[in-house]
Design a protein around this motif. Structure first.
Motif, short mmCIF file in Angstrom:
data_model
loop_
_atom_site.label_atom_id
_atom_site.label_comp_id
_atom_site.label_asym_id
_atom_site.label_seq_id
_atom_site.Cartn_x
_atom_site.Cartn_y
_atom_site.Cartn_z
N VAL A 110 7.31 38.41 7.32
CA VAL A 110 8.67 38.25 8.68
C VAL A 110 9.72 38.36 7.81
CG1 VAL A 110 9.70 36.82 10.72
CG2 VAL A 110 7.03 36.26 9.85
N LEU A 111 10.31 40.05 8.16
CA LEU A 111 11.31 40.19 7.53
C LEU A 111 12.47 39.06 8.65
CD1 LEU A 111 10.25 43.63 6.42
CD2 LEU A 111 9.61 41.72 5.21
N ILE A 112 14.17 38.77 8.31
CA ILE A 112 14.57 38.57 8.70
C ILE A 112 15.69 39.58 8.50
CG2 ILE A 112 16.62 37.43 9.02
CD1 ILE A 112 13.36 36.16 10.47
N VAL A 113 15.76 40.68 10.08
CA VAL A 113 16.11 41.81 9.62
C VAL A 113 18.18 42.23 10.28
CG1 VAL A 113 14.62 43.17 9.78
CG2 VAL A 113 15.43 42.95 12.10
N PHE A 114 18.14 40.39 10.81
CA PHE A 114 19.97 40.87 11.21
C PHE A 114 20.67 38.75 11.35
CE2 PHE A 114 23.39 39.75 14.25
CZ PHE A 114 24.11 40.32 14.24
N GLU A 115 21.40 38.85 10.56
CA GLU A 115 21.75 37.76 10.64
C GLU A 115 23.45 37.20 11.06
OE1 GLU A 115 22.36 32.96 8.61
OE2 GLU A 115 21.50 34.58 7.48
N GLY A 116 23.03 37.29 12.51
CA GLY A 116 25.54 36.89 12.16
C GLY A 116 25.69 36.91 13.82
N PRO A 117 27.22 37.19 14.34
CA PRO A 117 27.49 36.86 15.44
C PRO A 117 26.76 37.97 16.83
CG PRO A 117 29.05 37.66 13.84
CD PRO A 117 27.62 38.04 13.34
N ARG A 118 26.59 37.25 17.83
CA ARG A 118 25.84 37.62 19.43
C ARG A 118 26.83 39.06 19.39
NH1 ARG A 118 28.21 38.66 23.87
NH2 ARG A 118 29.98 36.63 23.63
N THR A 119 27.84 38.83 19.31
CA THR A 119 28.85 40.37 19.12
C THR A 119 28.87 41.51 18.14
OG1 THR A 119 31.11 39.24 17.53
CG2 THR A 119 31.06 38.33 20.36
N LEU A 120 28.29 40.75 17.12
CA LEU A 120 28.28 41.79 16.38
C LEU A 120 26.54 42.58 16.69
CD1 LEU A 120 28.34 43.92 14.75
CD2 LEU A 120 27.29 42.43 12.53
N PHE A 121 25.01 41.51 17.57
CA PHE A 121 24.31 41.99 17.44
C PHE A 121 24.09 43.01 18.72
CE2 PHE A 121 20.19 40.54 19.33
CZ PHE A 121 19.16 41.02 18.09
N GLU A 122 24.93 42.61 19.93
CA GLU A 122 25.50 43.18 21.10
C GLU A 122 24.99 44.87 20.74
OE1 GLU A 122 28.08 41.44 23.45
OE2 GLU A 122 26.70 39.74 24.51
N GLY A 123 26.01 45.49 19.63
CA GLY A 123 26.12 46.97 19.44
C GLY A 123 25.29 46.85 18.76
N TYR A 124 24.64 46.54 17.97
CA TYR A 124 24.10 46.96 16.44
C TYR A 124 22.93 47.82 17.08
CZ TYR A 124 23.19 45.50 11.40
OH TYR A 124 22.63 45.40 10.15
N GLN A 125 22.47 48.31 15.91
CA GLN A 125 21.41 49.64 15.60
C GLN A 125 20.04 48.92 14.81
OE1 GLN A 125 22.17 51.79 17.96
NE2 GLN A 125 19.53 52.29 18.07
N LEU A 126 19.54 48.68 14.86
CA LEU A 126 18.05 48.46 13.90
C LEU A 126 17.67 49.96 13.51
CD1 LEU A 126 16.76 44.71 15.09
CD2 LEU A 126 18.22 45.38 13.33
N PRO A 127 16.89 49.64 12.56
CA PRO A 127 16.26 50.88 12.10
C PRO A 127 14.91 51.43 13.42
CG PRO A 127 15.70 49.72 10.50
CD PRO A 127 16.76 48.90 11.40
N ALA A 128 15.16 52.30 13.83
CA ALA A 128 14.23 53.29 14.52
C ALA A 128 12.25 52.95 13.81
CB ALA A 128 14.35 54.62 14.73
N TRP A 129 11.99 53.16 12.21
CA TRP A 129 11.33 52.39 11.42
C TRP A 129 10.64 51.12 12.24
CZ3 TRP A 129 11.14 48.54 8.64
CH2 TRP A 129 11.77 48.13 8.10
N MET A 130 11.95 50.31 12.71
CA MET A 130 10.66 48.95 13.02
C MET A 130 9.91 48.75 14.08
SD MET A 130 14.09 46.51 12.58
CE MET A 130 13.24 45.93 13.74
N ALA A 131 9.65 49.72 14.79
CA ALA A 131 9.36 50.45 15.73
C ALA A 131 7.11 50.79 15.54
CB ALA A 131 9.77 51.44 17.02
N ASP A 132 6.94 50.92 14.37
CA ASP A 132 5.67 51.04 14.40
C ASP A 132 4.81 50.15 13.51
OD1 ASP A 132 6.05 54.13 14.55
OD2 ASP A 132 7.38 54.52 12.80
#
Length: 174
Positions: A110-132
């Motif tokens: 398991v890879l933790i790909v974000f750790e931070g505040p909700r306000t940042l997570f709401e606009g955060y763009q995780l990489p498209a390769w994760m969908a694969d």
């Protein structure tokens, strides 16, 4: 359950954890020992020593490796740690706190790909390769989530192909 006694297993066995760990196991919970890796600066040998203490003192063979370096330069360092954990029969969670190099998918369960505040997570763009990859390969840790934002935050994680979500209303401190 992530077991973190003193930013790791500590330097001595604390029997106060024995009964709660037995109860957690009896309830079917998986337990992972917390180990800080110093963003790749700690040697695999030092991390493995902590893995051995967790196993000997608490019967823990899975690990939450925090402060994981996301750069490809550290792939072999983390491969050595993960390989050892797997010889113990465990699984490995790597907490990068942000998207790592995709090569870490061959290392961590398991890879933790974000750790931070909700306000940042709401606009955060995780990489498209994760969908694969399967949803159970990714997790996020989100701070500052009030009750009225839980559903929205969970929906954002789901839309980003994230299967493990840890939320707290506690503020994020860097």
């Amino acid at each position: 359950v992530v077991l973190n006694i003193d930013s790791g297993p500590s330097i001595y066995h604390d029997s106060n954890y024995d009964a709660p760990l037995a109860d957690a196991r009896a309830a079917g919970m998986r337990i992972a020992g917390y180990i800080a890796t110093g963003y790749g600066t700690r040697s695999p040998e030092a991390v493995i020593e902590e893995m051995e203490r967790y196993r000997e003192w608490y019967g823990v063979t899975s690990f939450f490796l925090d402060e994981a370096d996301w750069q490809p330069d550290s792939l072999e360092t983390y491969r050595a740690m993960a390989t050892y954990a797997r010889t113990m029969g465990g699984t490995v969670v790597l907490n990068f706190g942000y998207p790592p190099h995709p090569g870490y998918l061959d290392i961590g369960d398991v890879l933790i790909v974000f750790e931070g505040p909700r306000t940042l997570f709401e606009g955060y763009q995780l990489p498209a390769w994760m969908a694969d990859y399967p949803v159970d390969r990714f997790g996020v840790i989100v701070y500052g989530v009030p009750p009225e934002k839980v559903d929205t935050t969970l929906a954002l994680a789901g839309a980003a192909n994230v299967g493990y979500v840890w939320l707290t209303d506690a503020p994020y401190y860097e």
